[in-house]
Design an enzyme around this catalytic site. Sequence first.
Site, short mmCIF file in Angstrom:
data_model
loop_
_atom_site.label_atom_id
_atom_site.label_comp_id
_atom_site.label_asym_id
_atom_site.label_seq_id
_atom_site.Cartn_x
_atom_site.Cartn_y
_atom_site.Cartn_z
N HIS A 125 49.64 37.01 46.18
CA HIS A 125 49.36 35.61 46.54
C HIS A 125 50.39 35.19 47.57
O HIS A 125 51.57 35.03 47.26
CB HIS A 125 49.43 34.71 45.31
N ASP B 127 51.50 32.44 50.00
CA ASP B 127 51.44 31.05 50.45
C ASP B 127 51.63 30.96 51.96
O ASP B 127 52.61 31.49 52.49
CB ASP B 127 52.51 30.21 49.75
N ASP C 66 45.64 29.17 42.99
CA ASP C 66 46.88 28.39 42.92
C ASP C 66 46.73 26.89 43.13
O ASP C 66 47.62 26.15 42.75
CB ASP C 66 47.89 28.94 43.94
N HIS D 83 47.25 24.87 50.28
CA HIS D 83 47.52 24.02 49.12
C HIS D 83 48.99 23.64 48.95
O HIS D 83 49.32 22.89 48.03
CB HIS D 83 47.00 24.70 47.84
#
Length: 994
Positions: free
Chosen positions: A51, A53, A175, A418
């Site tokens: 994951h 970001d 997320d 996000h």
Amino acid sequence: MSIAVHTVIACFTIISICCGAPLKPSNTCGYDVCNLGKPDKLNVHIVPHTHDDVGWLKTVDQYYYGARNDIQHAAVQYILDSVIPSLVENSDRRFIYVEIAFFWRWWLQQTEEMRNTVRQLVNEGRLEFISGGWSMNDEGVTHYNSIIDQHSLGAEFLRDQFGQCGRPKLGWQIDPFGHSKQVASLFAHMGFDGLFFGRVDVQDYTERFKAKTMEMIWKGSANLGEDSWLFSGILPRVYEAPPSFCFDVHCQNEPIKDDPQLHDYNVPERVQAFIDAAHSQATGYATNHIINTMGSDFQYENADEWYKNLDKLIKYVNAQQGNGSDVNIFYSTPSCYLYALNKANRTWTTKSDDFFPISFNHHGLWNGYFTSRPALKRYERYSNNILQVTKQLNALSNVTLRHAFFPLSEAMGIAQHHDAVSGTEKQHVADDYAQRLAQGIDSATYVINEAYRKLLPKYNHSLTIPAQFLCQFSNISECLPIERQASFTLTLWNPTIHPVQHIVRVPVTQKYLIRSPTGSTVAADFMSISDQVKKIPGRTSSAQYELVFQAPLPALGFSTYYFESKSSLADNKRTEKSKLDQAHNEACVLQNQYLRVEFDQQGNLKNITNQERNFTVQFSSQGFYWYTSFPGNNSRPEFQASGAYAFRPLTPNPLPVSSSRNITCTYMDQVQTALIVYNQWCSQEVRLYDQANTVEIEWIVGPIPIEDGLGKEIIIRYDTDIRSNQYFYTDANGREVLERKRDYRPSWNYTVYESVGGNYYPVASRIWIKDNQTQMTVLTDRSEGGSSMHDGSIELMVHRRTLHDDSQGVGEPMNETAYGTGLVVRGRHVLILETPQLSASHHRPTAQQLFMSPLYTYALPGISYTDYSNNYRQTWSSLNESLPYNVHLLTFDQLAANVFLIRVEHYFELNEDATYSKSAQIDLDSLFNTLGKIKDLVELTLAGNMPLSEMKRLVWQTNDHQSSNLKLTKSNTLKSTIVSLNPMEIKTFQITIE
């Protein structure tokens, strides 16, 4: 443009032109090659993933290169460098990748040999792209236009480089801090077969796990029916590996030591622990298939460490089947897990509401981010406005410069992340997002100028065109380049397909004669800029006044206004109201043809009367309040602090920001205003324009004082006599609207722990309350958190400044500063009072015009009005006929010479309006009358990466005996350019013109 912008454009051009077609896919990608496990076993789908970001604690660049590892050890380039050889080494291994913003960057740096290796892995289904957006977008505060754009940007790259095998089959929102049914509907129309996400409310999770309803059919839209259904699943540990089975360099778990001669040989213990974890997880899921997300934030920098241990785990766990174990474990992907569930031959529960707000503990709700960083939230909206206009101008002028505004498209894709527009990033990362948008706007300005070089000249297209420029500080009434100029022009581009009457506000240092596109003199008010605006930190303008006038603008076209200074007051009496009628601290009334707004001498809003409908709404209060931020240490749920993510007030009752206020009412020809000053850091100006049926409230908040050691969450509250009976309504991502009820959740038994935070929802564009006779709608110019904490009341959080971190990872309080003091924010609400039956016909188009507002570009032509009017067009529309009022042009983008991408939408809901909720028709040829006739037209999926006729989604059965099997006939091409649209329907087309 800056060197950096040119570099990015060059990189994009390399990808677009030089990389060639993807390898011809073998028939080894897709569902047919999925391992569906064993029917008599508990099948554990091992999904290796990372994951990544797209900015959070570090900037995008820092994350990609591995810089600032003192903040967080993370380096995306090394993850991809490491994973690819590990996949090549063992054909059983699988990996998924999500964030195309990072992958695109890595792809640019690879040799053609490496690219072909990756293409082969994709064609064999061993490397799979999931979701495929430029980023993993937030779902609470993002607008549907930008969600579609950022997914289309990623989908286009994957299609061009990897063909059919690169097309994502499902959404992967593991997320984000809550989930929107509008996003589910968008994903369904992108052709996705399913969606997996990680974060839901702790109460909801507990009930679902007990009932084995962690997976469901999500009915994304009541307007669009089965087309919007999406199978959705909640992952068991957000997106982490089972406890003690993380094999990354960042983890402290024991590796699998499988040499029996070792003293710490641990295979039996590790195998049994995994089998126990699998059985425990399976108790909450309905089939004999479960998914294990083997990875986490920025993991697999050393992929060999992960894969060596997973290879062993698979080998030794499966060996226990010979000893009676029922656990079967194998490498898989989310798509294959989804397919296994689809083949399970069972029915599924359904869900028709959304997942907002959600809590991570009983006192911690992820809803502060609905408002966090309000300035960045507004800048993102403004940037999208520029992006859409740039696409339109590029297409309609046929300058074919799509690659030149790629930096803005890319920056907008990153901003949807996000931890970007959500406001949940560190301050230096927020600054980086804003800088990227600013550089992207620079690239767009170049395209805008090139387009106007073709559109403005009347006859001589070799004529030197005065450079168009943006005044990006107009939000603080500042436009330095036009100050003290003898003359200048203002060109307004209307990006909607309907004519609009737009209120223009231009900050000036002197009076001007304004000429309309027809040469007539424009009546304008010459208004003083308030002291509250002039003292905003960072404002350097010497402009003391604003010219305010109404500008009728053609559909999908422009009008230019010519400003010429006048030295004598006598010359200006014809055009500008010079007598200033004001009332200070007196009861006053603002009134036009439609509305009457009454204030008392203390500045309290008392009544608004809709004179056309003959009803009055009484206000018991309207103004600013603040909640005290809870100053906890986060050691236990009851000590949860309010911060960037979480909104938790210390007490349920907000305090007024001031016990007194001053009011000044001003009456002019174009606008009447009530300036209400609460204190040194809080004010609002209520405006009623001539002929307007809405009330505009422009607010200024900040610097929020913290000298008392208290964090503060600032709200604007509207308290009325409307009998709303606990209900209120909020929009989902600027599109469909959901009914809310205080202290209630439609799909699970809700226990109230936080009486205020538990009732706060994301408001991307509007919120309303109503009774049988009256509806009050408040439109916002950015995403804000909102609620109705009492019957007849609407409150919207407009700014926040906290002094404690909320322990959700960002490691900083939400304490924004600028120019050496707390951040000052200026924004707008638009108030609409109408009957419930007629409200949609007002709030729908008004919200669209607020979102897709005309773009202002200024120029200094240096010639007289006569010369300007002789040489340049002053008004122009690309349309030659009026288009339906309930249809909106969502996208007008030029893909290549004579090839265009068009999205049109019906923006009313079913049964919302007696007239405009009916189906509509639009002739696409009307959009191209200046370019040529349509010779080919193909309808595409929403992401624009596949013909709609090729979309074949998985079929699901619900517990109430419904099937998602679509009965629609989809043809590859249309025989007619006339398109029919049902309520809330978006259609996407690739169009080729002659």
